[in-house]
Design an enzyme around this catalytic site. Structure first.
Site, PDB file in Angstrom:
ATOM      1  N   TYR A 104      -3.283  10.317  -0.785  1.00 51.50           N
ATOM      2  CA  TYR A 104      -2.431   9.129  -0.869  1.00 51.50           C
ATOM      3  C   TYR A 104      -2.847   8.272  -2.063  1.00 51.50           C
ATOM      4  O   TYR A 104      -2.003   7.823  -2.851  1.00 51.50           O
ATOM      5  CB  TYR A 104      -2.539   8.335   0.430  1.00 51.50           C
ATOM      6  N   SER A 124       3.988   1.034  -5.160  1.00 49.24           N
ATOM      7  CA  SER A 124       2.689   1.679  -4.975  1.00 49.24           C
ATOM      8  C   SER A 124       2.100   1.165  -3.667  1.00 49.24           C
ATOM      9  O   SER A 124       2.827   0.928  -2.704  1.00 49.24           O
ATOM     10  CB  SER A 124       1.781   1.408  -6.173  1.00 49.24           C
ATOM     11  N   LYS A 184      22.431   9.874   8.362  1.00 49.43           N
ATOM     12  CA  LYS A 184      21.459   8.867   8.810  1.00 49.43           C
ATOM     13  C   LYS A 184      21.506   7.643   7.901  1.00 49.43           C
ATOM     14  O   LYS A 184      21.379   6.504   8.357  1.00 49.43           O
ATOM     15  CB  LYS A 184      20.046   9.464   8.827  1.00 49.43           C
ATOM     16  N   LYS A 220      -0.584   7.293  -5.279  1.00 53.83           N
ATOM     17  CA  LYS A 220      -0.215   5.891  -5.488  1.00 53.83           C
ATOM     18  C   LYS A 220      -0.812   5.324  -6.777  1.00 53.83           C
ATOM     19  O   LYS A 220      -0.214   4.447  -7.413  1.00 53.83           O
ATOM     20  CB  LYS A 220      -0.617   5.055  -4.271  1.00 53.83           C
TER      21      LYS A 220
END
Length: 340
Positions: free
Chosen positions: A210, A184, A84, A214
């Site tokens: 998340y 981030s 890919k 981050k």
């Protein structure tokens, strides 16, 4: 009424100040990654340098890879799936100069193998760009037993960095000191790092996870700066902006619809080439030579959330926490069974 999605910290941006203040959607006058390279005289001028990028085969990764290739340097493009990756990056690849590196950042075994492969090919690394990521997915564990957003957004990148740390240090030169760039997100506002339960056992919520990951990305580069800035190795983190990419594939469709329904949000959106511009600023901006420990957005250092603004812009107070940054570093070493 002011657009709540416009940062109020564009005084230092010079050439692009007006473009950032007058957002008009993807492909507007805001700079692309290649624009930033040209502004910094980096096109075909870094033939003696080596760069490594993760998450190269989708979204802003492709455009970041294109910009890295345009420097003239040796580029390794980390991809999870070589076939890919070859299809996505075909026009960038150049045997012997711009090559694919098999790397599944969520698998610590794959990270170790990739680092070993890289080091067998190169004794030099000037910029490491940690770009791979996932967002707001359902709770899942990796084969290593880590919460998946933490593993892919942060922990795999920390391991990769540690395995290449000495090479980054030894490659630093007075005219171009080494850099680690972590992509981030404004999503760091959602949570600080949950140091006492970093895998969020029993308290998982996709956006909290998340934010946890981050913010960890920001803390990592801050701590790199603290530990190694005086030795010629610098850490910078950034928010690329609002870009429609595969990153959003796990986000609830209704939430996506709300995000894109307002005029300010539509104007705030960037193309992938524009989204990669802040990454390239962090990697090659001459204003950041010999500096780090900063969080950038819109190709410059971010300020606090503007009054009346939204959490899509600005940096959260918890993004800078020297005590927390050291604790996260030590915890990460322990989780990965690494020693300094």
């Amino acid at each position: 009424m002011a657009n709540p999605l416009i940062s109020n910290h564009h005084g230092k941006n010079g050439k692009y100040t007006q473009a950032f203040l007058e957002q008009n959607g993807p492909g507007d006058a805001r700079p692309t990654a290649l624009d930033i390279l040209k502004d910094n005289d980096r096109i075909d001028s870094m033939k003696d340098k080596v760069f490594l990028l993760t998450g190269s085969s989708g979204g802003i990764g492709i455009e970041t890879g294109r910009a890295l290739a345009a420097t003239g340097g040796k580029v390794y493009l980390g991809v999870r799936d070589l076939e890919k990756g070859k299809q996505a990056l075909e026009e960038i690849l150049e045997p012997g100069r711009v090559e694919l590196l098999e790397l599944d950042i969520g698998s610590m075994e794959s990270v170790r193998t990739a680092a070993k492969t890289f080091l067998s090919k190169s004794t030099q690394l000037n910029v490491l760009v940690n770009n791979a990521g996932i967002m707001a997915c359902s709770e899942a564990k990796t084969a290593d037993g880590f919460e998946s957003q933490l593993a892919i957004n942060y922990l795999g990148h920390f391991l990769l960095y540690k395995l290449l740390e000495q090479t980054l240090l030894s490659s630093s030169t007075p005219e171009f000191q080494s850099r680690v760039v972590n992509v981030s997100s404004a999503g760091h506002h959602m949570s600080s790092v949950v140091l006492d339960n970093i895998n969020l056992e029993g308290e998982y919520e996709e956006w909290k996870a998340y934010g946890n990951a981050k913010t960890a990305c920001i803390w990592m580069t801050n701590e790199i700066e603290h530990r190694y800035g005086s030795k010629g190795l610098h850490g910078l983190s950034l928010m690329p902006g609002g870009i429609a990419t595969g990153l959003q594939r796990h986000v609830d469709p209704e939430t996506l619809k709300q995000w894109g329904s307002s005029e300010p949000a539509q104007k705030y959106g960037k193309s992938s080439a524009q989204g990669a511009a802040t990454t390239i600023t962090a990697a090659f901006g001459k204003e950041w030579e010999g500096k780090g420990g900063v969080y950038l957005e819109d190709c410059q250092e971010a300020g606090p959330v503007p009054e009346g603004g939204t959490l899509a812009v600005g940096v959260a107070p918890h993004a800078f926490d020297p005590e927390g940054e050291k604790k996260l570093w030590d915890l990460s070493l322990k989780m990965l069974d690494l020693s300094e």
